[in-house]
Design an enzyme around this catalytic site. Structure first.
Site, PDB file in Angstrom:
ATOM      1  N   TYR A   1       0.848  -1.187   0.000  1.00 48.99           N
ATOM      2  CA  TYR A   1       0.000   0.000   0.000  1.00 48.99           C
ATOM      3  C   TYR A   1       0.886   1.241   0.000  1.00 48.99           C
ATOM      4  O   TYR A   1       1.967   1.206  -0.563  1.00 48.99           O
ATOM      5  CB  TYR A   1      -0.999  -0.042   1.175  1.00 48.99           C
ATOM      6  CG  TYR A   1      -2.201   0.811   0.843  1.00 48.99           C
ATOM      7  CD1 TYR A   1      -3.019   0.487  -0.235  1.00 48.99           C
ATOM      8  CD2 TYR A   1      -2.487   1.978   1.539  1.00 48.99           C
ATOM      9  CE1 TYR A   1      -4.083   1.283  -0.594  1.00 48.99           C
ATOM     10  CE2 TYR A   1      -3.561   2.779   1.188  1.00 48.99           C
ATOM     11  CZ  TYR A   1      -4.345   2.425   0.114  1.00 48.99           C
ATOM     12  OH  TYR A   1      -5.393   3.223  -0.251  1.00 48.99           O
TER      13      TYR A   1
ATOM     14  N   LYS B   1      -6.059  -2.224  -0.746  1.00 46.16           N
ATOM     15  CA  LYS B   1      -6.877  -2.076   0.463  1.00 46.16           C
ATOM     16  C   LYS B   1      -7.367  -3.429   0.962  1.00 46.16           C
ATOM     17  O   LYS B   1      -7.317  -3.732   2.159  1.00 46.16           O
ATOM     18  CB  LYS B   1      -8.081  -1.174   0.176  1.00 46.16           C
ATOM     19  CG  LYS B   1      -7.767   0.298   0.091  1.00 46.16           C
ATOM     20  CD  LYS B   1      -7.620   0.921   1.466  1.00 46.16           C
ATOM     21  CE  LYS B   1      -7.388   2.416   1.365  1.00 46.16           C
ATOM     22  NZ  LYS B   1      -7.216   3.063   2.670  1.00 46.16           N
TER      23      LYS B   1
END
Length: 604
Positions: A137, A208
């Site tokens: 991420y 995510k």
């Protein structure tokens, strides 16, 4: 399943306990956090054979298949004649990973592993969450999205376009999993601080949801990443022959809204009214109105607004233990007035109201600076969100002037303007207050308002710093070392998602995000605060997420938000029973024998 929960914990069987989805855990085992040592793997029956097994990332174990499994599944000879434990597989991946020179190459290795062997992918991530989170991420995922045309290897997620309007139910039927509990969706218009990346934004929902599992323990087979492709206004992408999305300008207005309405309805029709839908990286103009439009109709939230708010307020609540005063004693100046700023401001108002401050007084403690300067009453073209925080004050053009006039106790940067917190601003903050709060929350790192090193150096170590992207520890000339706090939304959304899924919550009120902020702040020890940390170490994030999920579940039942009954007596045991494990399942047949006399062959 935990025996203490018993049969009939719910009116109906818990949906989606797929084979291999549960950890081998029992309530009688000693508490050891989220990662108690598993027992022997139970056999899982498979109908697939041959390449259908080795090419399925949910099933593939690589060289960890036993000889018996290889023979029974028809894959003997399709795998090298070597037998490895998952520990050795982890070692192989790590050695190859460490040889890579760039973070983008490391990202590609991990995403390729996810496409090949899902269990091993999550074993890698959970082996060192602090190390791998910046790769899967922020900040690396931003770079990966910018180069998505090059890094794209294999479709992951569902690509829905404006031209599919009217047929979204059919498209959802194309997804191979029916028991989806969480959807992360973006239209790619505002990817991190990088702007409109169109179809390349798919990297965000994928990343995510990887953290849903790695940090929260949500079963990855119950997760669905979605990209709504309505075009892009990025001229560079429209000219790029490698661009994988629709090559036309963005569609707005009624056609866009109709697509979103159909999408929300199709998801709930297919997966249930309590299927969680997380909105991610929508442009400001759409983010607020879609949140207000859908929040009381569907199980949804906007992470850029509510998730960012929760983690930022958590940092502020932790900082209060350093400043030794109440929230009502603070005044906040925001650089930026978009989704993140408004989300944080609204949650701050809620926290101040909880402290007994009237709403009107609470809003006066929040000053916002956008591209046109200080937001003041009477300024033209203010939207509803900005009007709420407009100050009764003459216009002020720059952030430096606002800081000098207001003398805030805290400045919060969420406008993705690199270097917005100048040395002068930092010096002023240090002169106004003994322990100024300085949050540079913009992502990725290249967009941060200031670096940790700059904050600590200019404020002589008195600044209470947090950032959106990770910064390394800083040692000042006096030998004092600080470990900057990273206000990562990953502290929020995995635990909230697990709690929402566990309770079958149908609507998510803002109180859940304030509750989450309070829980995160409680996880910060005095030792962490002395080091400059405002958040618990990322290495503990799975345990933090578990406790958040339990809090959310408890809140849901107390406020009649849960839809699964009867209410679990032991909520911790119940939540733990849902946590995904990366341990391999056994695919050998359930083999047994009868008593010898019962197998006598009858003869004529």
């Amino acid at each position: 399943m935990g025996a203490a929960l018993g049969t009939g914990t719910r009116l109906a069987p818990w949906p989606g306990r797929a084979c291999g989805a549960l950890p081998r855990w029992t309530p009688t085992a000693p508490a050891q956090g989220c990662h108690s040592k598993p027992g022997p793997a139970r056999p899982v029956p498979l109908k697939k054979r041959g390449y259908d097994v080795t090419r399925n990332p949910h099933l593939n174990k690589g060289m960890a298949f036993t000889l018996e499994e290889r023979l029974q599944l028809g894959i003997h000879g399709l795998i090298p004649p070597c037998f490895l434990s998952q520990d050795v597989q982890l070692l192989r991946i790590m050695r190859y990973y460490e040889r890579q020179q760039s973070d983008l190459d490391k990202y590609i290795i991990l995403m390729t592993l996810q496409d090949r062997n899902e269990k091993l992918f999550y074993r890698v991530l959970t082996s060192d969450v602090e190390k791998f989170m910046p790769i899967v991420y922020t900040p690396t995922v931003g770079l990966a999205c910018q180069h998505y045309g090059l890094t794209f290897r294999r479709p992951r997620g569902l690509f829905i376009t404006i031209h599919d309007k009217g047929h979204l139910a059919t498209m959802l039927n194309s997804w191979p999993e029916d028991n989806i509990k969480a959807v992360v969706v973006t239209d790619g218009e505002r990817i991190l601080g990088l702007g409109d990346l169109g179809c390349y934004g798919m990297g965000i929902p994928v990343g995510k949801l990887a953290l849903y599992t790695a940090c929260g323990g949500v079963n990855p087979q119950q997760c669905l990443p979605v990209l709504l492709d309505v075009g892009t206004n990025n001229e560079e992408l429209l000219r790029d022959p490698l661009y994988i999305g629709l090559k036309h300008q963005r569609v707005h207005g009624k056609a866009y809204d109709d697509l979103l309405d159909e999408f929300m309805q199709a998801v709930t029709d297919k997966f249930g009214i309590n299927c969680l839908i997380q909105f991610e990286d929508f442009a400001n103009a759409n983010a607020f109105r879609l949140l207000n439009k859908y929040r009381n109709k569907y199980c949804m939230f906007n992470d850029d607004i509510q998730g960012t708010a929760s983690v930022a307020v958590a940092g502020i609540l932790a900082a209060l233990r350093i400043t030794k005063n109440k929230l009502s004693n603070h005044v906040f100046v925001f650089q930026g007035a978009g989704e993140a700023a408004m989300g944080i401001a609204h949650l701050l108002v809620m926290a101040l109201e909880k402290e007994g401050v009237p709403k009107a007084e609470a809003t006066r403690k929040i000053w916002m600076v956008d591209s046109k300067g200080l937001i003041v009453k009477g300024r033209s073209h203010l939207n509803h969100e900005k009007e709420m925080f407009a100050q009764d004050h003459p216009e002020v053009n720059s952030l430096e002037e606002v800081v000098r006039l207001v003398k805030p106790t805290a400045i919060i940067g969420v406008a993705a303007i690199a270097g917005a917190f100048t040395e002068q601003i930092l010096r002023d903050m240090a002169s106004f207050h003994e322990r100024p709060i300085i949050f540079a929350l913009s992502n990725p790192t290249s967009k941060a308002e200031c670096t940790a090193e700059k904050c600590y150096r200019v404020t002589e170590g008195r600044g209470i710093f947090a950032s959106g992207s990770p910064f390394k520890s800083v040692t000042l000339e006096d030998g004092k070392t600080f470990i900057p706090g990273q206000g990562n939304n990953a502290y929020v959304f995995p635990g909230v998602a697990l709690g929402v899924i566990a309770g079958g919550i149908r609507h998510i009120p803002d109180e859940i995000f304030l509750l989450t902020a309070e829980q995160i702040a409680q996880e910060v020890s005095e030792q962490h605060l002395s080091q400059g940390r405002l958040y618990p170490p990322l290495s503990t994030i799975r345990d933090v997420s578990l406790r958040i999920a339990i809090k959310v579940l408890d809140y849901a039942y107390k406020h009649n938000l849960a839809s699964y009954y009867p209410e679990p007596k032991d909520k911790e045991a119940f939540v733990r029973s849902l946590v995904y494990t990366p341990d391999y399942d056994s695919f050998t047949l359930d083999s047994y024998t009868w008593p010898k006399e019962a197998m006598n062959v009858q003869t004529v």
